[in-house]
Design a protein around this motif. Structure first.
Motif, PDB file in Angstrom:
ATOM      1  N   TRP A  72      81.331   5.594  44.273  1.00 27.80           N
ATOM      2  CA  TRP A  72      81.416   6.428  43.273  1.00 27.80           C
ATOM      3  C   TRP A  72      80.665   5.936  42.143  1.00 27.80           C
ATOM      4  CZ3 TRP A  72      82.577   7.127  38.234  1.00 27.80           C
ATOM      5  CH2 TRP A  72      82.969   8.183  37.716  1.00 27.80           C
ATOM      6  N   TRP A  73      80.606   4.959  41.780  1.00 27.00           N
ATOM      7  CA  TRP A  73      79.728   4.456  40.522  1.00 27.00           C
ATOM      8  C   TRP A  73      78.005   4.391  40.946  1.00 27.00           C
ATOM      9  CZ3 TRP A  73      81.180   4.314  35.929  1.00 27.00           C
ATOM     10  CH2 TRP A  73      82.601   4.172  35.749  1.00 27.00           C
ATOM     11  N   GLN A  74      77.899   4.118  42.285  1.00 23.40           N
ATOM     12  CA  GLN A  74      76.367   4.442  42.571  1.00 23.40           C
ATOM     13  C   GLN A  74      75.941   6.020  42.383  1.00 23.40           C
ATOM     14  OE1 GLN A  74      73.913   2.661  43.096  1.00 23.40           O
ATOM     15  NE2 GLN A  74      72.473   4.042  43.420  1.00 23.40           N
ATOM     16  N   VAL A  75      76.892   6.835  42.947  1.00 22.62           N
ATOM     17  CA  VAL A  75      76.626   8.443  42.634  1.00 22.62           C
ATOM     18  C   VAL A  75      76.554   8.642  41.162  1.00 22.62           C
ATOM     19  CG1 VAL A  75      77.501  10.884  43.062  1.00 22.62           C
ATOM     20  CG2 VAL A  75      77.707   8.702  44.988  1.00 22.62           C
ATOM     21  N   HIS A  76      77.505   8.252  40.462  1.00 28.07           N
ATOM     22  CA  HIS A  76      77.463   8.587  39.013  1.00 28.07           C
ATOM     23  C   HIS A  76      76.166   7.782  38.569  1.00 28.07           C
ATOM     24  CE1 HIS A  76      78.935   9.093  35.026  1.00 28.07           C
ATOM     25  NE2 HIS A  76      79.848   9.779  35.350  1.00 28.07           N
ATOM     26  N   LYS A  77      75.616   6.958  38.758  1.00 26.84           N
ATOM     27  CA  LYS A  77      74.284   6.659  38.217  1.00 26.84           C
ATOM     28  C   LYS A  77      73.157   7.283  38.829  1.00 26.84           C
ATOM     29  CE  LYS A  77      71.320   2.466  38.581  1.00 26.84           C
ATOM     30  NZ  LYS A  77      71.238   0.859  39.167  1.00 26.84           N
ATOM     31  N   VAL A  78      73.129   7.643  39.939  1.00 24.56           N
ATOM     32  CA  VAL A  78      72.079   8.677  40.330  1.00 24.56           C
ATOM     33  C   VAL A  78      72.232  10.218  39.539  1.00 24.56           C
ATOM     34  CG1 VAL A  78      71.410  10.102  42.513  1.00 24.56           C
ATOM     35  CG2 VAL A  78      71.938   7.632  42.586  1.00 24.56           C
ATOM     36  N   TRP A  79      73.255  10.582  39.487  1.00 25.29           N
ATOM     37  CA  TRP A  79      73.642  11.885  38.762  1.00 25.29           C
ATOM     38  C   TRP A  79      73.051  11.754  37.084  1.00 25.29           C
ATOM     39  CZ3 TRP A  79      78.018  12.878  35.180  1.00 25.29           C
ATOM     40  CH2 TRP A  79      78.048  14.345  34.937  1.00 25.29           C
ATOM     41  N   LEU A  80      73.360  10.605  36.669  1.00 26.18           N
ATOM     42  CA  LEU A  80      72.766  10.614  35.123  1.00 26.18           C
ATOM     43  C   LEU A  80      71.481   9.765  34.917  1.00 26.18           C
ATOM     44  CD1 LEU A  80      75.874   8.883  33.447  1.00 26.18           C
ATOM     45  CD2 LEU A  80      75.155  11.303  33.119  1.00 26.18           C
ATOM     46  N   SER A  81      70.901   9.436  35.959  1.00 23.44           N
ATOM     47  CA  SER A  81      69.720   8.709  36.073  1.00 23.44           C
ATOM     48  C   SER A  81      68.583   9.502  35.486  1.00 23.44           C
ATOM     49  CB  SER A  81      69.184   8.454  37.288  1.00 23.44           C
ATOM     50  OG  SER A  81      69.053   9.616  38.177  1.00 23.44           O
ATOM     51  N   PRO A  82      68.449  11.154  35.594  1.00 23.96           N
ATOM     52  CA  PRO A  82      67.404  11.626  34.812  1.00 23.96           C
ATOM     53  C   PRO A  82      67.462  11.619  33.285  1.00 23.96           C
ATOM     54  CG  PRO A  82      68.138  12.922  36.611  1.00 23.96           C
ATOM     55  CD  PRO A  82      69.280  11.819  36.389  1.00 23.96           C
ATOM     56  N   TYR A  83      68.691  11.131  32.820  1.00 21.56           N
ATOM     57  CA  TYR A  83      69.190  11.657  31.529  1.00 21.56           C
ATOM     58  C   TYR A  83      69.545  10.295  30.565  1.00 21.56           C
ATOM     59  CZ  TYR A  83      69.937  16.135  33.221  1.00 21.56           C
ATOM     60  OH  TYR A  83      69.516  17.398  34.332  1.00 21.56           O
ATOM     61  N   ALA A  84      69.407   9.051  31.347  1.00 23.37           N
ATOM     62  CA  ALA A  84      69.871   7.895  30.635  1.00 23.37           C
ATOM     63  C   ALA A  84      68.928   6.770  30.848  1.00 23.37           C
ATOM     64  CB  ALA A  84      71.374   7.459  30.906  1.00 23.37           C
ATOM     65  N   GLY A  85      69.009   5.782  30.144  1.00 24.60           N
ATOM     66  CA  GLY A  85      68.065   4.446  30.348  1.00 24.60           C
ATOM     67  C   GLY A  85      68.343   3.794  31.438  1.00 24.60           C
ATOM     68  N   ARG A  86      67.709   2.884  31.935  1.00 19.35           N
ATOM     69  CA  ARG A  86      68.070   2.093  33.268  1.00 19.35           C
ATOM     70  C   ARG A  86      69.171   1.086  32.683  1.00 19.35           C
ATOM     71  NH1 ARG A  86      63.246  -1.128  36.198  1.00 19.35           N
ATOM     72  NH2 ARG A  86      62.772   0.898  36.451  1.00 19.35           N
TER      73      ARG A  86
END
Length: 217
Positions: A72-86
């Motif tokens: 779930w946390w990996q998916v959430h990271k992918v979902w937000l990746s275009p909008y948040a910093g690494r």
């Protein structure tokens, strides 16, 4: 149903469903006290899943749920990746995964007899789950809030806002969610509600992740 939606539903069903089934089996077998634990606080979650068949269901179901929490946390990271910093995304994921491993360790050491259970590991693991989840979910919420301003569609944002407000209210008003070997009546009630609201936050992503799918280049 997309892959992301499946992960959101599975994370909720495996965790909350396991607790519900465990409590039903435990009360039916007489190994757990029957009441409405959300209001009566007659027992904590741990003691519904220690003895008999309920114990096997609890350990198996919650360990499986921990694996889905990590995804779930990996998916959430992918979902937000275009909008948040690494860095922010990595911090969010780190605490989320740490919380999952804390729950896994705390669950794995539960045994039918109190004297055989490694209570130091269980207590530390359970508290790490609640504290790690609070940090991770708060970070996720802030990043989601900022992502909405950049154009990300978040249909469940109202639910997420309500859940975060409730979790922080419980954390401040009741000095956090702390698990112990013997818990007070109030702490047991808070544990049940906090666990439910964490599950609701995970489930809320079902409405956000319609476009999250497994693809191959």
């Amino acid at each position: 149903m997309s892959f992301g939606q499946f992960i959101a539903v599975a994370s909720f069903v495996l965790s909350m469903g396991t607790i519900a089934v465990t409590y039903f089996v435990g009360t039916s077998a007489g190994t757990a006290e029957l009441c409405n634990p959300f209001f009566d606080g007659c027992t904590d979650i741990t003691h519904t899943g220690m003895k008999g068949d309920a114990g096997f269901i609890f350990r198996g179901g919650m360990i499986a749920a921990c694996a889905f929490f990590v995804i779930w946390w990996q998916v959430h990271k992918v979902w937000l990746s275009p909008y948040a910093g690494r860095v922010a995304l990595n911090v969010m994921q780190f605490f989320g995964v740490l919380a999952a491993f804390g729950l896994l360790a705390g669950t794995a050491v539960l045994l039918p007899e109190k004297s055989d259970t490694r209570w130091d590991v269980h207590v530390r693991g359970a508290n790490l789950f609640f504290q790690g989840m609070l940090i991770a979910l708060t970070t996720a919420y802030v990043l989601t809030f900022k992502a909405r301003k950049k154009g990300l569609n978040v249909p469940s944002f109202g639910i997420k806002t309500a859940v975060m407000a409730i979790l922080w209210f419980m954390f401040i008003a009741f000095a956090g969610v702390t698990v112990g070997i013997e818990m007070s009546h109030g702490k047991r009630i808070i544990e049940w509600w906090a666990t439910l609201f964490i599950g609701v936050y995970l489930l809320s992503s079902f409405w956000d992740w319609k476009g999250i799918r497994l693809t191959s280049d």
